[in-house]
Design a protein around this motif. Structure first.
Motif, PDB file in Angstrom:
ATOM      1  N   LEU A  16      42.207  48.679  27.705  1.00 35.80           N
ATOM      2  CA  LEU A  16      41.057  48.650  26.804  1.00 35.80           C
ATOM      3  C   LEU A  16      40.010  47.662  27.298  1.00 35.80           C
ATOM      4  CD1 LEU A  16      39.605  49.344  24.148  1.00 35.80           C
ATOM      5  CD2 LEU A  16      40.984  47.567  23.031  1.00 35.80           C
ATOM      6  N   VAL A  17      40.454  46.459  27.668  1.00 40.46           N
ATOM      7  CA  VAL A  17      39.499  45.450  28.128  1.00 40.46           C
ATOM      8  C   VAL A  17      38.829  45.891  29.422  1.00 40.46           C
ATOM      9  CG1 VAL A  17      39.288  43.076  28.968  1.00 40.46           C
ATOM     10  CG2 VAL A  17      40.670  43.559  26.952  1.00 40.46           C
ATOM     11  N   LYS A  18      39.599  46.472  30.331  1.00 44.06           N
ATOM     12  CA  LYS A  18      39.027  46.948  31.597  1.00 44.06           C
ATOM     13  C   LYS A  18      37.941  47.993  31.334  1.00 44.06           C
ATOM     14  CE  LYS A  18      41.377  49.765  34.123  1.00 44.06           C
ATOM     15  NZ  LYS A  18      42.414  50.379  35.012  1.00 44.06           N
ATOM     16  N   ASP A  19      38.207  48.898  30.391  1.00 42.06           N
ATOM     17  CA  ASP A  19      37.201  49.904  30.061  1.00 42.06           C
ATOM     18  C   ASP A  19      35.985  49.279  29.373  1.00 42.06           C
ATOM     19  OD1 ASP A  19      38.817  51.812  31.157  1.00 42.06           O
ATOM     20  OD2 ASP A  19      39.584  52.578  29.249  1.00 42.06           O
TER      21      ASP A  19
ATOM     22  N   GLU B  49      48.714  34.993  36.567  1.00 43.56           N
ATOM     23  CA  GLU B  49      49.685  36.007  36.143  1.00 43.56           C
ATOM     24  C   GLU B  49      49.028  37.367  36.019  1.00 43.56           C
ATOM     25  OE1 GLU B  49      52.833  35.894  35.733  1.00 43.56           O
ATOM     26  OE2 GLU B  49      53.459  33.829  35.351  1.00 43.56           O
ATOM     27  N   ALA B  50      47.905  37.591  36.706  1.00 50.24           N
ATOM     28  CA  ALA B  50      47.170  38.848  36.532  1.00 50.24           C
ATOM     29  C   ALA B  50      48.023  40.054  36.904  1.00 50.24           C
ATOM     30  CB  ALA B  50      45.884  38.822  37.367  1.00 50.24           C
ATOM     31  N   ARG B  51      48.791  39.944  37.980  1.00 53.52           N
ATOM     32  CA  ARG B  51      49.625  41.084  38.390  1.00 53.52           C
ATOM     33  C   ARG B  51      50.736  41.339  37.380  1.00 53.52           C
ATOM     34  NH1 ARG B  51      48.042  42.375  43.581  1.00 53.52           N
ATOM     35  NH2 ARG B  51      46.996  40.693  44.708  1.00 53.52           N
ATOM     36  N   THR B  52      51.248  40.269  36.784  1.00 52.67           N
ATOM     37  CA  THR B  52      52.282  40.434  35.755  1.00 52.67           C
ATOM     38  C   THR B  52      51.766  41.295  34.608  1.00 52.67           C
ATOM     39  OG1 THR B  52      53.220  38.277  36.304  1.00 52.67           O
ATOM     40  CG2 THR B  52      53.797  39.207  34.155  1.00 52.67           C
ATOM     41  N   PHE B  53      50.484  41.121  34.274  1.00 54.91           N
ATOM     42  CA  PHE B  53      49.915  41.827  33.137  1.00 54.91           C
ATOM     43  C   PHE B  53      49.187  43.105  33.546  1.00 54.91           C
ATOM     44  CE2 PHE B  53      49.687  37.250  31.731  1.00 54.91           C
ATOM     45  CZ  PHE B  53      50.833  37.322  30.966  1.00 54.91           C
ATOM     46  N   GLY B  54      49.356  43.536  34.798  1.00 56.79           N
ATOM     47  CA  GLY B  54      48.737  44.773  35.236  1.00 56.79           C
ATOM     48  C   GLY B  54      47.237  44.701  35.365  1.00 56.79           C
ATOM     49  N   MET B  55      46.713  43.508  35.685  1.00 55.93           N
ATOM     50  CA  MET B  55      45.268  43.333  35.755  1.00 55.93           C
ATOM     51  C   MET B  55      44.729  43.399  37.179  1.00 55.93           C
ATOM     52  SD  MET B  55      44.873  40.285  32.914  1.00 55.93           S
ATOM     53  CE  MET B  55      43.096  40.162  33.081  1.00 55.93           C
ATOM     54  N   GLU B  56      45.604  43.719  38.161  1.00 50.69           N
ATOM     55  CA  GLU B  56      45.135  43.729  39.548  1.00 50.69           C
ATOM     56  C   GLU B  56      44.070  44.794  39.805  1.00 50.69           C
ATOM     57  OE1 GLU B  56      49.273  45.767  39.664  1.00 50.69           O
ATOM     58  OE2 GLU B  56      48.157  44.318  38.448  1.00 50.69           O
ATOM     59  N   SER B  57      43.995  45.783  38.915  1.00 48.75           N
ATOM     60  CA  SER B  57      42.953  46.800  39.102  1.00 48.75           C
ATOM     61  C   SER B  57      41.560  46.217  38.906  1.00 48.75           C
ATOM     62  CB  SER B  57      43.167  47.957  38.127  1.00 48.75           C
ATOM     63  OG  SER B  57      43.122  47.499  36.787  1.00 48.75           O
ATOM     64  N   MET B  58      41.466  45.040  38.261  1.00 46.79           N
ATOM     65  CA  MET B  58      40.167  44.393  38.087  1.00 46.79           C
ATOM     66  C   MET B  58      39.702  43.699  39.364  1.00 46.79           C
ATOM     67  SD  MET B  58      40.524  42.588  34.354  1.00 46.79           S
ATOM     68  CE  MET B  58      40.927  43.495  32.865  1.00 46.79           C
ATOM     69  N   PHE B  59      40.627  43.401  40.289  1.00 46.69           N
ATOM     70  CA  PHE B  59      40.269  42.616  41.471  1.00 46.69           C
ATOM     71  C   PHE B  59      39.145  43.264  42.277  1.00 46.69           C
ATOM     72  CE2 PHE B  59      44.793  40.592  41.814  1.00 46.69           C
ATOM     73  CZ  PHE B  59      44.565  39.919  40.625  1.00 46.69           C
ATOM     74  N   PRO B  60      39.311  44.516  42.735  1.00 47.54           N
ATOM     75  CA  PRO B  60      38.256  45.098  43.578  1.00 47.54           C
ATOM     76  C   PRO B  60      37.033  45.554  42.802  1.00 47.54           C
ATOM     77  CG  PRO B  60      40.031  46.664  43.297  1.00 47.54           C
ATOM     78  CD  PRO B  60      40.493  45.403  42.640  1.00 47.54           C
TER      79      PRO B  60
END
Length: 895
Positions: free
Chosen positions: A516-519, A537-548
């Protein structure tokens, strides 16, 4: 001067240690020269020469290992002091008035038993006044100005100056620490209590310096991302030398230097005293702090001695005086400030050279050196230090200013161990203070029992001068201003994804919230306002898609080739990056969150911070910071990821979070939710955006707990009033089947426990003919607060019913509340439930095992819930006692 055409040597000390000696004879000649200096001029001269050569090497462009300390004298010598940009005599009168009114304010309050601190401002008065008159920028030029993190115990002096400016009345000063009427002044800098004046709460020691560093960094972040030009803003943090022992005070020093935050200045008031006694009784806190700041990469400016020392230091040809100053410990310097000339001559001026210096001084001059002539008590010395700090480029600056605690308050206060606990002056002491400060207060004004406040008049030269100074610098400070700037509602599309559910796919609520936040970050109207903050802990929470896509903020950009550059979700740092990855520092993350969450007031630019942390390392580890966040009226989303005591497998005792909601419930500004489904998250986040960033923004922050256990995420059911129920705290998710003819009860559950309750509902119906209604409780705390507000309204004569009472009104059977938290969390609402009430929870320490076995151990499995529900029906006389024994045996819950 260095030759720019020559290459600069840049070897570190460790690298130099590894090099072979290419000319041993030359090395021996240098060593022999040093031996000769030691033999003929003494070791002090040898050290002096080494220091000067080291400094010369640095100026010549050689990257020699840095010196951590300098001599115990002022960094800027008297010969290099700049011209003072002001009227010293006028500013001396203004400072004297502020000293008087601050002391009067605290004394008046203390006679009512309210307390107050009188000695801190007395020592730091010039540190503030030079800033107010020459350096601190107000908000009337660019809306931001400078950010001032003022020492909490010095607040009476800040109030006194606001009184002279006409921003506070005499009645308000008289209401110091008397807030119940709504017209008094808070004890310390509390923005929530005095929102037009204070910007930053700083009396919880250690948090001020930490927050100041991250405020300076966030200022740069806003500029880099094109939100606002903050290049003219400087952050000033005023600290005590004893406060620097707090771990938070120095936790982020290297961050400040690593990112070159030359928009940041620490002013450390080194009065050499903690609350009970000397800071470093047997050593020197100034030298220790200098080494710590320099070692962390800061520029350090020392302002230790006043003008009376200048001629003595200029004549110190042998270095004996400088050496003596450097060896006297803090406790002895404190004693010297309180003793007579005979004692000082005997204990300080030892040896032939220093005795000769002492012989040239009168007794009054000897006492003056230690009692009054400190760098922090003289306007030109403070001005010089400030100018050196603000003109330095490339690194933050720390000013170490030496003062006497309790200065000008008389011999019973100055440099006394107990002065922090001394709250008032007697009338004779006020007369002495008046004479010392040369104030035009007549004896008749001091004839009564109550000391008067003194104002020279709105048209007096003093008031005109300080107002002109502040006008030139951009208006009054401190000042907090909030200009309404509501954010537009984001597109409905990101919310609709969660409201529709994820079909047969099992998704953890953590993943649903991150999506939701990414969108929302892609939303064209408000997407740039989101500030994701993660403590490594970004990868732990599945937030690595925000990196690129969003990029990770770094003022240096990316100076290397990332190891995963060829992957879709590669690590991407950028000068304009949106994501803040703070490293393993929850304290730093909350400090960054605070800066972002209050940007609507500090800079007039509302930002939407989203801080997600791991398990219990939020409210437990940084609870004091969350309290300061509430005081500062921060707005944003705090997320407890991997929540619940039984939901994290294998992590065990120190990770199984079963109590954060209890801790959050103590914070009046924290709006806490424990959602079970993605659709609940969508409703809650949308409501949070409205409440915090809409047309009528509220000074609250949202706390959501989300789980790492994948579960089916259904669409939001078409139930009447469901969105209102989600927001207010509960709704009936699934009523019991009408086909069940037996007794009934209510199952209340939150978060992941809703799934256990739904399974227990099925067991009760199929195996025991018991009809159970399942309620999703999204917030135990909001239900409690509504009930308490209702109680208060009833005391005023209003006819209201708590939402939880109304929702459960007429519902059959006992109420059984279940969560993955301690029982005290659901027990918050028990007194407003009319039915028999009982709770289950994860009390005690966490366990490492499978989720199923841990829940059985805590009595939270669906089978355990069913047995407890039957037991409650037995206790209310609706079932035979044998039923419980049969259920225990059938489900094996006793194993």
């Amino acid at each position: 001067m260095s030759d720019p055409s020559r290459p600069t040597a840049s070897l570190t000390s460790s690298e130099l240690d590894q090099l072979p000696d290419r000319d041993r004879e030359e090395t021996r000649e240098w060593q022999a020269s040093l031996d000769a200096v030691i033999r003929n001029a003494g070791p002090e001269r040898a050290v002096y020469l080494i220091r000067r050569m080291h400094e010369y090497a640095a100026r010549s462009g050689l990257s020699a290992p840095g010196l951590l300390t300098s001599d115990y004298v002022n960094t800027v010598p008297a010969t290099a002091q700049p011209e003072f940009d002001g009227d010293v005599a006028m500013e001396t009168r203004i400072t004297a008035l502020n000293r008087w009114n601050a002391a009067a304010m605290v004394t008046r309050a203390s006679r009512l038993g309210l307390g107050g601190h009188i000695s801190t401002y007395a020592s730091a008065a010039w540190l503030y006044e030079i800033g107010f008159n020459h350096f601190f920028r107000g908000k009337e030029q660019d809306g931001s100005g400078d950010q001032l993190f003022l020492q909490g115990h010095a607040s009476p002096g800040i109030y006194a100056r606001a009184f002279l400016e006409g921003r506070l009345t005499e009645g308000q000063l008289d209401g110091f620490r008397r807030e119940a009427s709504g017209h008094g002044l808070p004890s310390y800098p509390h923005p929530r209590r005095l929102p037009w004046l204070w910007e930053f709460p700083t009396v919880s020691m250690g948090l001020g310096p930490l927050n100041a560093i991250y405020q300076a960094r966030f200022n740069r972040y806003l500029r880099a991302r094109g939100i606002k030009d903050t290049s003219a803003s400087r952050v000033w943090a005023f600290l005590g030398d004893g406060e620097m022992d707090e771990p938070e005070s120095t936790a982020a020093l290297t961050l400040a230097s690593r990112e070159g935050l030359d928009n940041l200045t620490f002013v450390v008031n080194c009065n050499l005293q903690r609350l009970d006694g000397p800071v470093r009784s047997n050593s020197k806190i100034v030298q220790e702090l200098e080494a710590r700041f320099r070692g962390a990469g800061w520029n350090v400016v020392k302002s230790l001695w006043g003008a009376a020392w200048d001629p003595l230091l200029a004549e110190d040809r042998t270095g004996d005086l400088v050496h003596r100053l450097g060896e006297v410990p803090d406790a002895q310097l404190q004693t010297l400030a309180a003793r007579d000339a005979a004692y000082i001559r005997e204990s300080f001026f030892v040896g032939d050279a220093l005795s000769a210096v002492s012989a040239t001084l009168s007794d009054a001059q000897v006492v003056e050196l230690f009692a009054n002539s400190r760098g922090g008590h003289e306007p030109l010395k403070v001005y010089t230090a400030y100018r050196a700090a603000v003109e330095h480029r490339g690194a933050p600056s720390a000013i170490l200013a030496q003062t006497v605690k309790g200065y000008t308050l008389g011999p019973t206060f100055e440099s006394r161990n107990a002065n922090h606990q001394m709250k008032k002056l007697t009338m004779p002491q006020f007369r002495e203070m008046r004479d010392l400060l040369e104030l035009p207060i007549p004896d008749s004004a001091l004839a009564g029992d109550e000391v008067p406040f003194w104002h020279p008049g709105d048209d007096s030269p003093e008031v005109r001068y300080l107002r002109e100074r502040r006008a030139a610098l951009g208006g009054p400070v401190p000042a907090r201003r909030v200009i309404a700037k509501p954010l537009p509602e984001p597109s409905a599309k990101p919310f609709e994804v969660l409201l529709k559910g994820f079909g047969n796919q099992e998704v953890a609520t953590t993943m649903a919230l991150v999506r939701l936040v990414k969108d929302l970050m892609r939303d064209g109207r408000t997407g740039a306002r989101w500030v994701p903050i993660v403590p490594d802990e970004a990868r732990t929470f599945g937030m690595e898609s925000m990196f690129p896509t969003a990029g990770i903020y770094s003022p240096l950009g990316q100076t290397y080739d990332p190891v995963d550059a060829g992957q879709l979700l590669h690590y991407k740092e950028s000068e304009t990056g949106q994501v803040l990855i703070e490293g393993i520092t929850e304290a730093g993350s909350v400090a960054e969150f605070t800066a972002a969450a209050t940007s609507y007031a500090t800079h007039g630019e509302p930002m939407i911070p989203f801080y997600i942390f791991y398990a219990m390392f939020g409210f437990q580890r940084t609870g004091d910071q969350f309290w300061a966040l509430a005081d500062q009226m921060g707005r944003g989303f705090v997320v407890g990821g991997t929540a619940g005591r039984t939901t994290m497998t294998g992590e065990g005792l120190q990770h199984g979070d079963g109590h954060s909601h209890l801790l959050a419930a103590t914070n009046p500004a924290a709006v806490s939710y424990d959602p079970a489904f993605a659709f609940e998250i969508a409703v809650i986040v949308r409501d949070g955006l409205r409440r915090m960033f809409g047309e009528r923004p509220e000074n609250v922050f949202y706390y959501l707990t989300v789980y790492n256990e994948p579960k089916r995420q259904p669409p939001m059911p078409a139930l009447p009033g469901i969105e209102e129920g989600i927001v207010r705290g509960m709704y009936r998710l699934r009523p019991g089947s009408p086909a069940v003819s037996g007794p009934g009860l209510q199952l209340l559950a939150s978060g992941t426990a809703v799934h256990w309750a739904l399974r227990a509902q099925e067991l009760l119906a199929a195996d025991w003919n018991v009809r159970a209604d399942v309620w999703s409780v999204t917030s135990w705390t909001e239900l409690r607060r509504d009930a308490m507000d209702t109680d208060t309204a009833r005391m005023r004569g209003e006819k209201r019913v708590p939402f939880v009472t109304e929702a459960l009104s007429g519902a059959p059977g006992p109420v059984l509340a279940v969560s993955d938290w301690m029982r005290q969390v659901p027990d918050q609402i028990s007194q407003w439930v009319e039915q028999d009430y009982y709770s289950l929870g994860a009390d005690g320490f966490g366990l490492s095992d499978t989720r199923e076995d841990v829940r059985r151990a805590f009595g939270l499995s669906p089978e355990s819930i069913a047995v407890t529900a039957l037991d409650r029906l037995v206790r209310t006389g609706q079932l035979a006692p044998v039923t419980v024994d049969q259920a225990r045996s059938r489900y094996g819950v006793h194993d």
